[in-house]
Enzyme design. Structure first.
Site, PDB file in Angstrom:
ATOM      1  N   GLY A 249       0.820  -1.212   0.000  1.00 17.35           N
ATOM      2  CA  GLY A 249       0.000   0.000   0.000  1.00 17.35           C
ATOM      3  C   GLY A 249       0.851   1.256   0.000  1.00 17.35           C
ATOM      4  O   GLY A 249       2.023   1.222  -0.361  1.00 17.35           O
TER       5      GLY A 249
ATOM      6  N   VAL B 196      11.157   4.303 -10.631  1.00 17.05           N
ATOM      7  CA  VAL B 196      10.494   5.563 -11.000  1.00 17.05           C
ATOM      8  C   VAL B 196      10.949   6.617  -9.988  1.00 17.05           C
ATOM      9  O   VAL B 196      11.043   6.333  -8.791  1.00 17.05           O
ATOM     10  CB  VAL B 196       8.954   5.408 -10.979  1.00 17.05           C
ATOM     11  CG1 VAL B 196       8.268   6.725 -11.315  1.00 17.05           C
ATOM     12  CG2 VAL B 196       8.528   4.322 -11.974  1.00 17.05           C
TER      13      VAL B 196
ATOM     14  N   SER C  19       9.202   6.050  -3.171  1.00  9.91           N
ATOM     15  CA  SER C  19       9.077   5.059  -2.101  1.00  9.91           C
ATOM     16  C   SER C  19       7.926   5.487  -1.211  1.00  9.91           C
ATOM     17  O   SER C  19       7.700   6.688  -1.016  1.00  9.91           O
ATOM     18  CB  SER C  19      10.371   5.042  -1.281  1.00  9.91           C
ATOM     19  OG  SER C  19      10.151   4.411  -0.048  1.00  9.91           O
ATOM     20  N   SER C  20       7.233   4.499  -0.650  1.00 10.60           N
ATOM     21  CA  SER C  20       6.142   4.829   0.279  1.00 10.60           C
ATOM     22  C   SER C  20       6.689   5.601   1.474  1.00 10.60           C
ATOM     23  O   SER C  20       6.001   6.420   2.078  1.00 10.60           O
ATOM     24  CB  SER C  20       5.473   3.550   0.774  1.00 10.60           C
ATOM     25  OG  SER C  20       5.067   2.787  -0.335  1.00 10.60           O
TER      26      SER C  20
ATOM     27  N   GLY D  56       5.582   4.672  -8.743  1.00  5.81           N
ATOM     28  CA  GLY D  56       6.385   3.455  -8.953  1.00  5.81           C
ATOM     29  C   GLY D  56       5.471   2.232  -9.013  1.00  5.81           C
ATOM     30  O   GLY D  56       5.555   1.407  -9.924  1.00  5.81           O
ATOM     31  N   HIS D  57       4.568   2.133  -8.026  1.00  2.33           N
ATOM     32  CA  HIS D  57       3.624   1.006  -8.028  1.00  2.33           C
ATOM     33  C   HIS D  57       2.742   1.063  -9.275  1.00  2.33           C
ATOM     34  O   HIS D  57       2.450   0.034  -9.888  1.00  2.33           O
ATOM     35  CB  HIS D  57       2.688   1.081  -6.810  1.00  2.33           C
ATOM     36  CG  HIS D  57       3.367   0.919  -5.497  1.00  2.33           C
ATOM     37  ND1 HIS D  57       3.483   1.949  -4.594  1.00  2.33           N
ATOM     38  CD2 HIS D  57       3.957  -0.153  -4.916  1.00  2.33           C
ATOM     39  CE1 HIS D  57       4.112   1.516  -3.504  1.00  2.33           C
ATOM     40  NE2 HIS D  57       4.420   0.254  -3.683  1.00  2.33           N
TER      41      HIS D  57
ATOM     42  N   ASP E 234      14.102  -2.133  -5.152  1.00  2.00           N
ATOM     43  CA  ASP E 234      14.434  -3.179  -4.179  1.00  2.00           C
ATOM     44  C   ASP E 234      15.245  -4.249  -4.903  1.00  2.00           C
ATOM     45  O   ASP E 234      14.772  -5.362  -5.138  1.00  2.00           O
ATOM     46  CB  ASP E 234      13.153  -3.748  -3.581  1.00  2.00           C
ATOM     47  CG  ASP E 234      12.383  -2.687  -2.820  1.00  2.00           C
ATOM     48  OD1 ASP E 234      12.843  -2.297  -1.745  1.00  2.00           O
ATOM     49  OD2 ASP E 234      11.350  -2.210  -3.332  1.00  2.00           O
TER      50      ASP E 234
ATOM     51  N   HIS F 156       2.364   4.785  -4.966  1.00  2.00           N
ATOM     52  CA  HIS F 156       2.901   5.950  -5.677  1.00  2.00           C
ATOM     53  C   HIS F 156       3.110   5.557  -7.134  1.00  2.00           C
ATOM     54  O   HIS F 156       2.806   4.419  -7.525  1.00  2.00           O
ATOM     55  CB  HIS F 156       4.195   6.428  -5.007  1.00  2.00           C
ATOM     56  CG  HIS F 156       5.182   5.325  -4.782  1.00  2.00           C
ATOM     57  ND1 HIS F 156       5.845   4.690  -5.816  1.00  2.00           N
ATOM     58  CD2 HIS F 156       5.600   4.713  -3.650  1.00  2.00           C
ATOM     59  CE1 HIS F 156       6.647   3.767  -5.321  1.00  2.00           C
ATOM     60  NE2 HIS F 156       6.506   3.748  -4.012  1.00  2.00           N
TER      61      HIS F 156
END
Ligand code: PAF
Length: 295
Positions: A42, A187, A196-197, A47-48, A161, A45
């Site tokens: 969750g 990204v 990153s979150s 990136g996801h 990661d 952003h």
């Protein structure tokens, strides 16, 4: 046996139950539809969303999981502080046309404690593995459990990661899982900080100063490699980043991108990657740079 559902997705479904998701996906598979999967914790952003878009483009059905996995947090405080915002995440995923969001409870994922211990040889002994003991075992536990539930043909992970990706590829090989791992480029924010979150926890000044992490990595690629030795490059990167207020390097290593073992000479391998973890205040950020890859 799982309940059988007619496959008819008109709107995005939020599913919390393993059996229910199994039912939908089994019925879709019977109809010959392919399933792609984006596992997340969750706090989504861009990136996801880049993973989601690729997943949508390559599969008939796109499943996104949102599950903050307790077994991969070696630090309780970090687990508590991990940003959570299901409402905002759902709105973003709905806009992308995701078919299923799987947001299970801890009990649903771990009806019994998962006591499996994976053996990744040297892959998880370095870098993140050294500073976050047990982290990758927890990642392997949850990802293998999620793969078992979703049974995707393809699953999507970000290259930020870098070590996690290597571990997941190794896990898939060890368990002989019929899933293809697709890795997607990092990204970055406008200032090139890796998305990153955890960036949500940075204040505006910290967000600006944190841009120096990638700026320094990039500089090491363009003006240090290969003229400086590996060790001098490492020293210079650490020294430069530590010179900024609020930035504190936890590790910076230059490794063989396949084995993740540190290299001492640039010529040792054609796949050379610099991996870094930096504290910005109390927020731990990671990033990496590929100096050279023949792949
Ligand atoms: O990269 C992440 O967000 C997590 O480690 C993952 C892969 C979703 C497993 O919890």
């Amino acid at each position: 046996m799982y309940p059988h559902f007619e496959y008819r997705i008109e709107i995005m479904e939020l599913i919390e139950s393993v059996d229910l998701l199994h039912g939908y996906l089994a019925s879709a598979a019977e109809q010959g539809r392919t399933t792609g999967f984006v596992p997340t914790m969750g706090a989504l952003h861009e990136g996801h969303l880049s993973l989601v878009r690729q997943c949508k483009a390559e599969n008939d059905i796109c499943v996104v999981s949102i599950f903050v996995n307790p077994t991969q947090f070696n630090n309780k405080e970090d687990l508590i502080k991990y940003p959570r915002n299901l409402g905002k995440d759902m709105a973003l995923l709905e806009k992308e046309g995701v078919d299923f969001i799987f947001a299970p409870s801890v009990e649903e994922i771990y009806p019994e404690p998962d006591t499996r211990q994976f053996d990744f040889g040297q892959l998880d002994k370095v870098m993140e593995g050294q500073f976050r003991p047990g982290h990758f075992n927890g990642v392997a536990q949850v990802v293998s459990r999620l793969f078992d539930i979703v049974k995707p043909g393809k699953a999507y992970f970000g290259q930020k990661d870098f070590q996690q990706l290597a571990i997941i590829v190794a896990m898939v090989e060890q368990l002989k899982l019929p899933v293809q791992i697709i890795s997607m480029p990092i990204v970055r924010e406008a200032n090139r900080l890796a998305m990153s979150s955890r960036n949500e926890r940075l204040n505006p000044q910290q967000r600006e100063v944190a841009a120096n992490i990638y700026k320094t990595l990039l500089d090491s690629k363009t003006s240090m490699y290969p003229n400086l030795s590996v060790q001098d490059t490492i020293n210079k990167v650490i020294e430069t980043i530590n010179s900024f207020d609020d930035l504190n390097v936890e590790y910076f290593e230059i490794v063989n991108g396949a084995t993740l073992q540190p290299i001492h000479e640039w010529e040792e391998t054609s796949f050379k990657v610099g991996c870094i973890a930096v504290f910005c205040g109390d927020v731990r950020l990671i990033d990496n740079i590929i100096y050279y890859s023949r792949k």
